[in-house]
Design a protein around this motif. Structure first.
Motif, mmCIF file in Angstrom:
data_model
loop_
_atom_site.group_PDB
_atom_site.id
_atom_site.type_symbol
_atom_site.label_atom_id
_atom_site.label_comp_id
_atom_site.label_asym_id
_atom_site.label_seq_id
_atom_site.Cartn_x
_atom_site.Cartn_y
_atom_site.Cartn_z
ATOM 1 N N GLY A 83 7.906 2.942 -38.729
ATOM 2 C CA GLY A 83 7.688 1.735 -39.518
ATOM 3 C C GLY A 83 7.474 0.469 -38.696
ATOM 4 N N HIS A 84 6.981 -0.576 -39.395
ATOM 5 C CA HIS A 84 6.782 -1.889 -38.754
ATOM 6 C C HIS A 84 8.088 -2.494 -38.281
ATOM 7 N N HIS A 85 9.192 -2.060 -38.898
ATOM 8 C CA HIS A 85 10.471 -2.691 -38.540
ATOM 9 C C HIS A 85 11.041 -2.138 -37.228
ATOM 10 N N ALA A 86 10.513 -1.004 -36.756
ATOM 11 C CA ALA A 86 10.992 -0.480 -35.475
ATOM 12 C C ALA A 86 10.601 -1.447 -34.361
ATOM 13 N N ALA A 87 11.537 -1.691 -33.449
ATOM 14 C CA ALA A 87 11.330 -2.751 -32.457
ATOM 15 C C ALA A 87 11.206 -2.232 -31.025
ATOM 16 N N VAL A 88 11.070 -0.906 -30.872
ATOM 17 C CA VAL A 88 10.857 -0.354 -29.525
ATOM 18 C C VAL A 88 9.750 0.706 -29.581
ATOM 19 N N PRO A 89 9.063 0.965 -28.449
ATOM 20 C CA PRO A 89 8.086 2.054 -28.439
ATOM 21 C C PRO A 89 8.803 3.406 -28.479
ATOM 22 N N MET A 90 8.102 4.448 -28.948
ATOM 23 C CA MET A 90 8.717 5.776 -29.095
ATOM 24 C C MET A 90 9.299 6.290 -27.784
ATOM 25 N N SER A 91 8.747 5.856 -26.651
ATOM 26 C CA SER A 91 9.256 6.341 -25.357
ATOM 27 C C SER A 91 10.716 5.948 -25.140
ATOM 28 N N ARG A 92 11.196 4.951 -25.871
ATOM 29 C CA ARG A 92 12.607 4.551 -25.699
ATOM 30 C C ARG A 92 13.521 5.161 -26.764
ATOM 31 N N VAL A 93 12.930 5.901 -27.711
ATOM 32 C CA VAL A 93 13.743 6.511 -28.772
ATOM 33 C C VAL A 93 14.298 7.842 -28.276
#
Ligand code: ZN
Length: 446
Positions: A83-93
């Motif tokens: 979603g737009h509310h996610a505040a980091v790129p997927m590489s940090r998830v």
């Protein structure tokens, strides 16, 4: 072995004035972060002409708009996967969970390494408050998959240094034999599963659950643990001290839990989120300086990297107490009355499904305590009588008298008119995960 009373004495007993300073400092930092990294929040703030720097006190928070579950779902549909509310790129998830119990597309919550650390710390405070210590052995009776009541509990219980036994749901035989073989002394699961398991042990293993050696049971994921008659039944069945916790996939896996005083669940993550109570109709923020406040629970993250939320409406209706607790924890205490979506209104009287359950549990053994509410049309307003299906107890002979007695008791205690249909014991569905008290007839065949 004696252990300290608190998992994190510094935070759990911090004087409220000092805590407010800490929260304000972290809030301002978080809002600036959201504005910079979350397209969703930048847009929301701009729509109301707000800038993070305008927030100078905790009270100023009420100037910011709410975030709803629907908005989060739309945000994920527009920009999958998080979603737009996610505040980091997927590489940090580092992990993704999904929220349970909703229809349609599940919604996902991602966490970074740092978010994971805050989850472990929060849930460890929760389980410590509920009596888990390094010498405890806890059998896991919640599902271990996508659900936030799974892996985050494992992480926290291991962090405490206790022994974690990962059984999960759908394996009742294995759960019981692991208690017997390993000598486990604690069980964590939903109230419905604790009740189901007790019946299961009697019928299948022909032993009384209280002989198994479970000393404590930590309940969660549905309001039953706070319903006095439900709690009492589980304590009698298991001979265990029963406490409950509450969480939310989008906020924190479990953020509040009973202490041994059991005067309401302490909010145990004041350094990671700000708790607010609002009037669900008007949206007005209710001051927590009175001894008791009732309303909808709203949270704002103040230490979150991946999916930080501002004024998120949980839809949980709670009563909050702020008077001091003898245990020494300073966090406000709350009891969940129900989901705001589950509230029924009959001729202007608020009726919570959990309150109906409490009355029927209190009438055991003339009933089994199992009940189903049948709704022909969507609530909250329902024309009386409210149609209930209730299981009678196995020794009842005069069913007509029992039906009258239930209807009269409900009218007296909860002030509404019921039409009770009695069904034989064991007829209504038992649930391992969340109990479903309401059956929506208008959704059948959908
Ligand atoms: Zn306490």
């Amino acid at each position: 072995m004696t252990y300290p009373r608190f998992y994190n004495a510094h935070i759990e007993t911090m004087p409220l004035e000092q805590l407010r300073e800490l929260q304000l400092r972290k809030l301002r930092k978080q809002l600036a972060y959201n504005y910079q990294h979350s397209a969703f929040y930048r847009q929301k703030f701009e729509e109301v002409g707000a800038h993070p720097e305008d927030i100078r006190t905790l009270e100023d928070l009420a100037r910011l708009p709410f975030t709803t579950k629907e908005e989060l779902r739309d945000s994920q549909l527009e920009q999958p996967p998080l979603g737009h509310h996610a505040a980091v790129p997927m590489s940090r998830v580092v992990r993704i969970h999904s929220s349970s119990g909703t229809t349609g597309r599940p919604s996902y919550v991602g966490i970074t390494h740092h978010d994971r650390d805050t989850w472990v710390e929060t849930v460890a405070r929760v389980y410590w408050s509920e009596g888990v210590r390094p010498d405890s052995m806890v059998v896991m009776g919640f599902g271990m998959s996508f659900f936030v009541g799974g892996l985050p509990l494992k992480d926290a219980i291991e962090e405490i240094g206790a022994t974690f036994v990962p059984v999960g749901t759908g394996a009742s035989d294995r759960l019981i034999t692991s208690i017997q073989n390993l000598g486990a002394n604690q069980l964590t699961c939903t109230p419905s599963y604790a009740i189901y398991l007790a019946e299961y042990v009697r019928n299948k293993f022909h032993v009384e659950p209280r002989t198994l050696g479970i000393r404590r049971i930590q309940l969660g994921a549905e309001p039953g643990g706070g319903v006095p008659a439900v709690r009492q039944r589980i304590e009698e069945d298991w001979g265990a001290f029963v406490t409950e916790g509450i969480g939310n996939a989008d906020v924190l896996p479990v953020y509040a839990a009973d202490c041994d005083e059991r005067l309401g669940m302490h909010f145990l993550a004041p350094d990671f989120a700000i708790l607010e109570v609002i009037d669900p109709e008007s949206g007005v923020s209710l001051p927590l300086d009175q001894s008791q406040v009732e309303g909808e629970l709203v949270f704002t993250h103040i230490d979150r990297e991946c999916c930080p939320l501002v004024r998120f409406r949980t839809r949980d209706r709670v009563i909050v107490w702020t008077d001091p607790c003898p245990c020494g924890r300073t966090g406000p205490r709350l009891r969940c009355v129900g989901r705001t979506d589950d509230l029924l209104i009959l001729r202007g009287v608020n009726v919570w499904p959990s309150a109906i359950k409490d009355v029927l549990m209190g009438m055991r053994p003339r009933t089994t305590g199992e009940v189903q509410i049948l709704l022909k049309q969507p609530g909250p307003r329902v024309d009386p009588p409210l149609h209930l299906r209730v299981e009678y107890g196995s020794d009842v002979e005069d069913l007509a008298a029992l039906k009258r007695e239930i209807e009269e008791t409900l009218r007296e205690k909860l002030i509404f008119t019921a039409e009770v249909e009695l069904v034989p014991p064991g007829t209504l569905p038992r649930f391992e995960m969340k109990a479903q008290l309401i059956r929506k007839l208008y959704e059948q065949g959908r």
